[in-house]
Design a protein around this motif. Structure first.
Motif, short mmCIF file in Angstrom:
data_model
loop_
_atom_site.label_atom_id
_atom_site.label_comp_id
_atom_site.label_asym_id
_atom_site.label_seq_id
_atom_site.Cartn_x
_atom_site.Cartn_y
_atom_site.Cartn_z
N LYS A 1 -27.40 0.70 44.47
CA LYS A 1 -28.01 -0.43 45.18
C LYS A 1 -29.46 -0.12 45.48
O LYS A 1 -29.83 1.02 45.74
CB LYS A 1 -27.25 -0.70 46.49
CG LYS A 1 -25.90 -1.37 46.28
CD LYS A 1 -25.29 -1.72 47.62
CE LYS A 1 -23.97 -2.45 47.44
NZ LYS A 1 -23.33 -2.76 48.73
N ASN A 2 -30.26 -1.16 45.46
CA ASN A 2 -31.70 -0.98 45.72
C ASN A 2 -31.97 -0.39 47.10
O ASN A 2 -32.88 0.40 47.27
CB ASN A 2 -32.43 -2.33 45.60
CG ASN A 2 -32.59 -2.74 44.15
OD1 ASN A 2 -32.59 -1.89 43.27
ND2 ASN A 2 -32.72 -4.03 43.92
N GLU A 3 -31.15 -0.80 48.08
CA GLU A 3 -31.36 -0.33 49.45
C GLU A 3 -31.24 1.19 49.53
O GLU A 3 -32.08 1.87 50.12
CB GLU A 3 -30.34 -0.99 50.38
CG GLU A 3 -30.57 -0.65 51.86
CD GLU A 3 -29.52 -1.25 52.77
OE1 GLU A 3 -29.44 -0.79 53.92
OE2 GLU A 3 -28.79 -2.18 52.34
N LYS A 4 -30.18 1.73 48.90
CA LYS A 4 -29.97 3.18 48.91
C LYS A 4 -31.07 3.89 48.12
O LYS A 4 -31.53 4.97 48.50
CB LYS A 4 -28.59 3.52 48.31
CG LYS A 4 -27.41 3.13 49.17
CD LYS A 4 -27.32 4.03 50.41
CE LYS A 4 -26.10 3.66 51.26
NZ LYS A 4 -26.06 4.45 52.51
N HIS A 5 -31.46 3.27 47.02
CA HIS A 5 -32.50 3.86 46.19
C HIS A 5 -33.83 3.93 46.96
O HIS A 5 -34.55 4.93 46.88
CB HIS A 5 -32.66 3.04 44.91
CG HIS A 5 -33.59 3.65 43.91
ND1 HIS A 5 -33.31 4.88 43.32
CD2 HIS A 5 -34.79 3.25 43.42
CE1 HIS A 5 -34.30 5.18 42.49
NE2 HIS A 5 -35.21 4.22 42.54
#
Length: 236
Positions: A164-168
């Motif tokens: 997910k972009n958030e974790k990245h």
């Protein structure tokens, strides 16, 4: 954007950067330690530049001790371990004392305060305070890097399992923090050597040339750290 617009924008950023008293202080610091490296403690033009620039820099630091005094009495960040809080407060106290005593040194070197012997004693005490604050900073950065390393390992697993972009974004943010901490660790470690050289605690090993070289490098690091984030990104 046209070439002229880009140039104008770059110059505007440069003006903002150079308008900071901290930036001017660090540029003068680079000149001071560069001159110390060239002179190697020998009389001449380079040593004169070293001494005059050192004295000029003290004006930029007038009342700067208030910053660390404010940090000393401010509440710590939530979630910070007690040992790191104590180290941080010790660093603030030592740095504030150094900057306060440095003003007394400035008064002595400019002739406002006439007792040269007392001025030299105050100068040594202030340098010991600066060295102590650099030691505290080094320990803090090592501890913070260890904490960040643990957080990065956990985030690496999360990124692999869930792309997910958030974790990245969280992962990239932690990497940036780790890089910043590592740079601060290098700088504070080298500053300890500079303090040893200025105090002449190991004159055969840490010569004026070594002191000048280390001081020049840490000055360049400080100049880089003061750059706007957008400019840092371009340099990476």
């Amino acid at each position: 954007m046209s070439t002229l617009d880009v140039t104008r924008a770059e110059l505007a950023l440069l003006v903002l950067y150079l308008n900071k008293s901290e930036t001017r202080d660090k540029i003068c610091r680079a000149i001071q330690y560069g001159s110390k490296f060239l002179s190697n403690g020998q009389p001449g033009t380079a040593q004169d530049v070293d001494k005059s620039t050192s004295l000029a820099r003290k004006v930029f630091r007038l009342f700067k001790f208030v910053n660390d005094l404010h940090a000393l009495i401010s509440p710590p960040s939530q979630g910070t371990p007690l040992p790191l809080i104590l180290l941080g407060k010790s660093k603030n106290a030592l740095l504030s004392t150094f900057l306060l005593l440095d003003q007394a040194v400035w008064a002595g070197r400019t002739g406002i305060y006439k007792n040269k012997e007392h001025t030299e004693k105050i100068s040594r005490i202030s340098l010991f305070c600066w060295m102590g604050s650099s030691v505290c900073t080094t320990i803090i950065e090592l501890a913070e890097l260890k904490r960040l390393s643990s957080q990065l390992k956990n985030l690496e697993n999360d990124v692999k399992l869930n792309d997910k972009n958030e974790k990245h974004e969280q992962y990239l943010s932690k990497v940036k923090q780790s890089n910043d901490r590592l740079l601060s660790l290098v700088k504070s470690s080298m500053d300890i050597v500079v303090a040893v050289g200025l105090l002449q605690l190991a004159p055969k090993t840490v010569t004026p040339r070594v002191t000048g070289a280390f001081g020049f490098v840490t000055s360049l690091i400080s100049c880089y750290q003061l750059l706007p984030s957008s400019q840092k990104a371009k340099m990476q």
